[in-house]
Write a protein that holds these residues in place. Structure first.
Motif, short mmCIF file in Angstrom:
data_model
loop_
_atom_site.label_atom_id
_atom_site.label_comp_id
_atom_site.label_asym_id
_atom_site.label_seq_id
_atom_site.Cartn_x
_atom_site.Cartn_y
_atom_site.Cartn_z
N ALA A 28 -0.50 3.31 9.16
CA ALA A 28 -0.16 2.57 7.97
C ALA A 28 1.24 3.22 7.15
O ALA A 28 1.73 3.11 6.12
N MET A 29 1.41 5.15 7.87
CA MET A 29 2.43 5.37 7.31
C MET A 29 3.88 4.67 7.42
O MET A 29 4.65 4.74 6.85
N ALA A 30 3.98 4.21 8.82
CA ALA A 30 5.14 3.07 9.52
C ALA A 30 4.74 1.86 8.13
O ALA A 30 6.01 1.12 8.05
N LEU A 31 3.91 1.11 7.87
CA LEU A 31 3.90 0.65 6.46
C LEU A 31 4.44 0.27 5.69
O LEU A 31 4.97 -0.44 4.86
N LEU A 32 4.51 1.48 5.07
CA LEU A 32 4.35 1.99 3.33
C LEU A 32 6.76 2.67 3.91
O LEU A 32 6.89 2.45 2.90
N HIS A 33 6.56 2.87 5.08
CA HIS A 33 8.04 3.27 5.24
C HIS A 33 8.56 1.48 5.29
O HIS A 33 10.32 2.33 5.11
N MET A 67 -0.92 -14.19 -15.43
CA MET A 67 -2.70 -13.88 -14.74
C MET A 67 -1.96 -12.57 -13.58
O MET A 67 -0.51 -12.60 -13.78
N ASN A 68 -2.84 -11.80 -14.06
CA ASN A 68 -2.68 -10.60 -12.98
C ASN A 68 -2.44 -10.73 -11.18
O ASN A 68 -2.80 -11.43 -10.87
N ALA A 69 -1.52 -10.23 -10.37
CA ALA A 69 -1.20 -9.87 -9.03
C ALA A 69 -2.58 -9.49 -8.61
O ALA A 69 -3.21 -8.00 -9.18
N PRO A 70 -2.11 -9.70 -7.37
CA PRO A 70 -3.57 -9.45 -7.06
C PRO A 70 -3.83 -7.76 -6.41
O PRO A 70 -2.73 -7.39 -6.62
N LEU A 71 -5.09 -7.09 -7.14
CA LEU A 71 -4.98 -5.79 -6.03
C LEU A 71 -4.47 -5.73 -4.87
O LEU A 71 -5.01 -6.59 -4.02
N ARG A 72 -3.41 -4.57 -4.47
CA ARG A 72 -3.36 -4.35 -3.08
C ARG A 72 -4.17 -3.10 -2.44
O ARG A 72 -3.82 -2.04 -2.90
N VAL A 73 -4.44 -3.84 -1.25
CA VAL A 73 -5.06 -2.36 -0.92
C VAL A 73 -4.87 -1.99 0.65
O VAL A 73 -4.58 -3.14 1.61
N LEU A 74 -4.53 -0.46 0.82
CA LEU A 74 -4.03 -0.39 2.26
C LEU A 74 -5.20 0.07 2.72
O LEU A 74 -5.97 1.06 2.78
N LEU A 75 -6.04 -0.05 4.01
CA LEU A 75 -7.60 -0.26 4.43
C LEU A 75 -6.71 0.85 5.35
O LEU A 75 -7.03 -0.40 6.97
N TYR A 133 5.70 -1.32 2.05
CA TYR A 133 4.84 -1.86 1.59
C TYR A 133 4.43 -0.85 0.09
O TYR A 133 3.84 0.54 0.67
N CYS A 134 3.59 -1.74 -0.19
CA CYS A 134 2.96 -0.76 -1.59
C CYS A 134 1.70 -1.63 -2.01
O CYS A 134 1.51 -2.39 -2.41
N CYS A 135 0.93 -0.10 -2.06
CA CYS A 135 -0.89 0.21 -2.44
C CYS A 135 -1.11 0.30 -3.56
O CYS A 135 -0.51 1.33 -3.86
N ASP A 136 -1.96 -0.82 -4.22
CA ASP A 136 -2.57 -0.59 -5.77
C ASP A 136 -3.70 0.88 -5.25
O ASP A 136 -4.50 1.79 -6.27
N VAL A 137 -4.55 0.89 -4.60
CA VAL A 137 -5.60 1.75 -3.89
C VAL A 137 -5.07 1.81 -1.94
O VAL A 137 -4.18 0.87 -1.15
N LEU A 138 -5.72 3.15 -1.86
CA LEU A 138 -5.64 3.67 -0.60
C LEU A 138 -6.62 4.25 -0.19
O LEU A 138 -7.14 5.06 -0.46
N PHE A 139 -7.31 3.64 1.05
CA PHE A 139 -8.68 3.88 0.90
C PHE A 139 -8.47 4.24 2.48
O PHE A 139 -8.10 3.35 3.81
N ARG A 186 2.44 11.14 -3.57
CA ARG A 186 3.77 11.54 -3.96
C ARG A 186 4.89 9.87 -4.27
O ARG A 186 5.47 10.52 -5.10
N THR A 187 4.43 9.29 -3.12
CA THR A 187 5.53 8.36 -3.49
C THR A 187 4.76 7.53 -4.14
O THR A 187 5.86 6.37 -5.27
N LEU A 188 3.22 6.91 -4.20
CA LEU A 188 3.50 5.69 -5.98
C LEU A 188 1.34 6.58 -6.45
O LEU A 188 0.69 6.37 -6.16
N PRO A 189 2.20 7.44 -7.25
CA PRO A 189 1.03 8.30 -8.12
C PRO A 189 0.42 7.19 -8.72
O PRO A 189 -0.60 7.98 -9.36
N ALA A 190 0.52 6.75 -8.26
CA ALA A 190 -0.31 5.53 -9.77
C ALA A 190 -1.76 4.62 -9.03
O ALA A 190 -2.56 4.81 -8.94
#
Length: 119
Positions: free
Chosen positions: A40-45, A1-9, A48-54, A74-78
């Motif tokens: 959001a930047m604080a979460l990333l620092h 089973m694939n991991a759920p998509l991680r979205v930073l909104l 936290y890794c996201c698959d999608v940033l909105f 730059r930090t999460l190129p995928a």
């Protein structure tokens, strides 16, 4: 089973942020929300890794959605990066890299098509 998509909104309009978060969670994705690019930047620092940033482009605080998008690219190129604005694209500065643009107001199906994982 694939991991759920991680979205930073990242959206400063609370009603819209909550609506979009509910819709995304309904697909089984994991959602983290922030009301400013600074938050959001604080979460990333914190790692936290996201698959999608909105993110909205224009928000309160010292960082814009474009600043956040550039950092994620730059930090999460995928990761898929989606920027939204009520201003037409031609009135905005060039968007970073491969960022997608969504004109506000948008329909939920337009939003959902953009956040779906790319094969």
């Amino acid at each position: 089973m694939n991991a759920p998509l991680r979205v930073l909104l990242v959206e400063d309009q609370e009603d819209l942020r909550e609506l979009l978060a509910d819709v995304i969670q309904g697909t089984g994705a994991e959602v983290r929300t922030a009301e400013t690019a600074n938050a959001a930047m604080a979460l990333l620092h914190e790692g936290y890794c996201c698959d999608v940033l909105f993110s909205d482009i224009h928000m309160p605080g010292t960082l814009s959605g474009v600043d956040l998008a550039e950092h994620v690219q730059r930090t999460l190129p995928a990761a898929t990066v989606i920027l939204a604005s009520g201003h037409p694209r031609f009135q905005l500065a060039p968007l970073p890299g491969s960022a997608l643009f969504l004109q506000k107001p948008f329909r939920l199906n337009q939003f959902m098509e953009l956040i779906q994982p790319r094969p």
